[in-house]
Structure formats: C-alpha cells, structure tokens
Design an enzyme around this catalytic site. Structure first.
Site, PDB file in Angstrom:
ATOM      1  CB  SER A  55      -1.438   0.075   0.986  1.00 11.05           C
ATOM      2  OG  SER A  55      -1.701   1.190   0.917  1.00 11.05           O
ATOM      3  CB  THR A  56       0.823   4.609   2.289  1.00 10.46           C
ATOM      4  OG1 THR A  56      -0.247   4.331   2.317  1.00 10.46           O
ATOM      5  CG2 THR A  56       1.730   5.894   2.204  1.00 10.46           C
TER       6      THR A  56
ATOM      7  CG  HIS B  39      -4.301  -0.414  -0.943  1.00  5.55           C
ATOM      8  ND1 HIS B  39      -3.870  -1.145   0.450  1.00  5.55           N
ATOM      9  CD2 HIS B  39      -4.708  -2.230  -1.223  1.00  5.55           C
ATOM     10  CE1 HIS B  39      -4.573  -1.948   1.346  1.00  5.55           C
ATOM     11  NE2 HIS B  39      -5.084  -2.630  -0.037  1.00  5.55           N
TER      12      HIS B  39
ATOM     13  CG  MET C 260      -2.771   3.195   6.845  1.00 10.26           C
ATOM     14  SD  MET C 260      -2.759   4.740   6.924  1.00 10.26           S
ATOM     15  CE  MET C 260      -4.418   4.687   6.012  1.00 10.26           C
TER      16      MET C 260
ATOM     17  CG  ASP D   8      -6.006  -5.098   2.973  1.00 12.61           C
ATOM     18  OD1 ASP D   8      -6.392  -6.778   2.685  1.00 12.61           O
ATOM     19  OD2 ASP D   8      -6.107  -5.101   1.316  1.00 12.61           O
TER      20      ASP D   8
END
Length: 343
Positions: free
Chosen positions: A166-167, A192, A285, A288
């Site tokens: 993600s991030t 993401h 973050m 998930d």
C-alpha cells in the site's frame, strides 16, 4: 480523537484559500499553517509538525517533487499532492507515488470536487504518520545484467508468488520487480491505488522488470514469467485452480477497508496453492493482508515481510509480523534474493 493538523503548501494565494476552506468545514481537520514555497514549508514543518502536508508541484525555487523527496528522506510525513500535474495516470503522479506520496489529486475545476474528496484523504493520511520511517539512502537495487544467473537452480521455487502493498508500495514494487528474472513463477500483486493509476503503473513496472508485467483483466492463465497487477476499483483479484490455474476478478464488498484487498488475494492463494506458494507483504498503512498471509503460512507457504527500517509505513508488515504470519522479516533489498536464491 485529536483533529488532523494540515500544512497547505501552494504558491497560489487563491488555491491555498480554497484548500483551507474545503478542510475547515470538517471538524476533525485543522489547517495549522500555509506556505507559498518549499523553503517556507520546511521551516513550518519544523515548528508545527503537521500530521499531513498538501503540496503543489509547480512552485518557485524548488518544485514539489524535489521537495517531496526531501520530506520522505529527512522528515517523513504523509503528503497529498494537489496539482494540475497530478491528474490520474499522469507521469508526475507515478513519480510522486514512487517517492512516497500518500495520494495525488488534481486541482478541481469546481470547488465541490475538492470539498468532497480532500477531507477524507486528509484523515486517512493522518493515520499513517506514526508508522512512517525515513527512506534509506542506498537507492534501488541495480537491475541484474541479462547474462547474470537469475537464481540458484538448487533452490525450489514456489509455483506462485503473491505480493501485497500500500502506501510506499509503488517504490517498493519497483525495486523488488527490478530483480525478478524473465522466467519467474507466475506472480500476482495487489497494490492499493485508484483505478485510473494501475494501468500506467503496470506499464512502468514492465519497463523495469525482465518479467512481463500487466494489469489483470480477468481470465488470464497463470504463466511463468508473467506478473499480474490487480486493477484498482470495484473488484477483488483472486487465483483459481484447475488444469490451467488463472487470475479472476470478482465482485464483493470491501475487505480490510479495501477493494481490491490483499487479504482476499492471499486467502485465495492459501486455499488453492497451499504450500507451493510464497507470500510477501510490503510497506503500507493498516492491516490489509495480515490475516490472509497468516492463512498462507498455516497452509505451508513461505511468507516474507518487509522490515520496519526499510518500510515507508510499517503498518501492514507490522501487523502481519505480530500475528505470526511472517516466516522471515527482511530489508526491501533482500526480498527478491530470498525468493529466488534463499539467501
């Protein structure tokens, strides 16, 4: 819960006022400062320590992309790029995400666009600050020469590799996939990203990797030397067994706050590939992927997690490590090596 503090950086007085007005309507957000250029912003960041920075690209003295690089290296803070140059799919957008921007939005043609979108992004970004760590200075690993041995053939490779991020994952995936050999096992990835970005990001990954990287369309057979990136948007990506195992895109509610969800992908791998797979969870973050990775480990898969020092946001890998889902934690630069040589 404390209000999220924001520093607005833009050389336009009008745009700073628009952003401040959009954010001030939300009681959970407070604009603590405004800066017209990166030099003012640098001093204000030291004084105010904002939770989130909104940052323009085109500014005097130093452009926003260069300033973003300095922020992520010296004072990691969630940054949302707000610029005419960060429209979906734009090259500047991918450059910003690669460096570590939390998200990118285009300056709106109408105020309501910003009123609807930006406050929610600010509150999500504020949650990421505690887990952010400084970027390393080593840079991305060098891409191996075409005649180098891609892997140690004595190591039994997995039948399938699954990666979630993600991030900070744009940069992390660029580094990991740059070390993938042309004949890597079939690989599936959930990163993401908004729907408009995944196609251009897949093309960017394809340029740095010897494997063939593409945005999944659904129905593709899982082939060696191919990497499938889940499209952003309304469907989850899963793998399906059979005489010809394949990628499938399926409808469903958000899982762990996301669609596509890393948990959904990893769970399908655990069910259909059991011990013959390798799961990797990278910077991001939230949580998930943690539960799905645990399912993969319990099914006999090898599971790897990015370590805290090399993660831009040590959230997803931390949760996975804490619940026992990770076989080994490694610096980003050693993950591909571990997959393909065991070292």
């Amino acid at each position: 819960m404390c209000a999220a503090s924001v520093l607005v950086v833009d050389d336009s007085v009008t745009m700073r006022a628009l952003i401040k007005h959009a954010l001030s309507r939300d009681p959970d957000i407070v604009v603590v400062g405004e800066a017209s250029n990166p030099f003012e912003a640098r001093n204000m960041m030291k004084q105010l320590d904002p939770d989130v920075v909104t940052l323009d690209v085109e500014m005097p003295n130093m452009n926003g992309i260069d300033f973003l690089e300095k922020i992520m290296t010296l004072r990691p803070t969630p940054v949302i790029m707000v610029s005419n140059l960060t429209a979906p799919g734009a090259a500047t957008t991918l450059a910003a995400l690669e460096i570590g921007a939390f998200d990118c939005v285009a300056k709106p043609s109408a105020r309501e666009t910003m009123f609807n979108e930006l406050p929610g992004l600010i509150k999500e970004a504020a949650k990421a600050k505690a887990g952010m760590t400084r970027r390393g200075h080593a840079g991305a690993a060098a891409r191996p020469a075409a005649n180098e041995p891609a892997k140690d053939r004595r190591v039994r490779l997995p039948d399938l590799i699954a990666i979630g991020s993600s991030t900070g994952g744009v940069e992390a995936l660029m580094q990991v996939l740059s070390e993938f050999p042309a004949d890597c096992p079939p690989t599936v990835i959930v990163q993401h990203l908004p729907a408009a970005f995944t196609g251009s990001f897949a093309a960017r990954l394809d340029r740095v990797s010897r494997a063939k990287v593409s945005e999944a369309k659904g129905g593709e057979p899982l082939l060696p030397g191919h990497v499938y990136l889940a499209p952003g948007g309304a469907r989850h990506m899963v793998v399906k067994p059979g005489a010809r195992p394949s990628v499938s895109l399926v409808e469903g509610e958000t899982v762990s706050g996301h669609r596509p969800s890393v948990d959904v992908l990893f769970t399908s791998v655990a069910k259909n590939f059991s011990g013959s797979s390798c799961g990797v969870i990278l910077t991001g973050m939230g949580r998930d992927g943690a539960q799905g990775l645990l399912g993969m480990r319990q099914a006999g898969a090898t599971t790897l997690g990015q370590d805290e020092e090399s993660s831009l946001v040590y959230g997803m890998p931390r949760v996975a490590h804490e619940i026992g889902a990770v076989t080994r934690q490694l610096p980003l630069g050693k993950i591909a090596r571990q997959i393909f040589s065991g070292g």
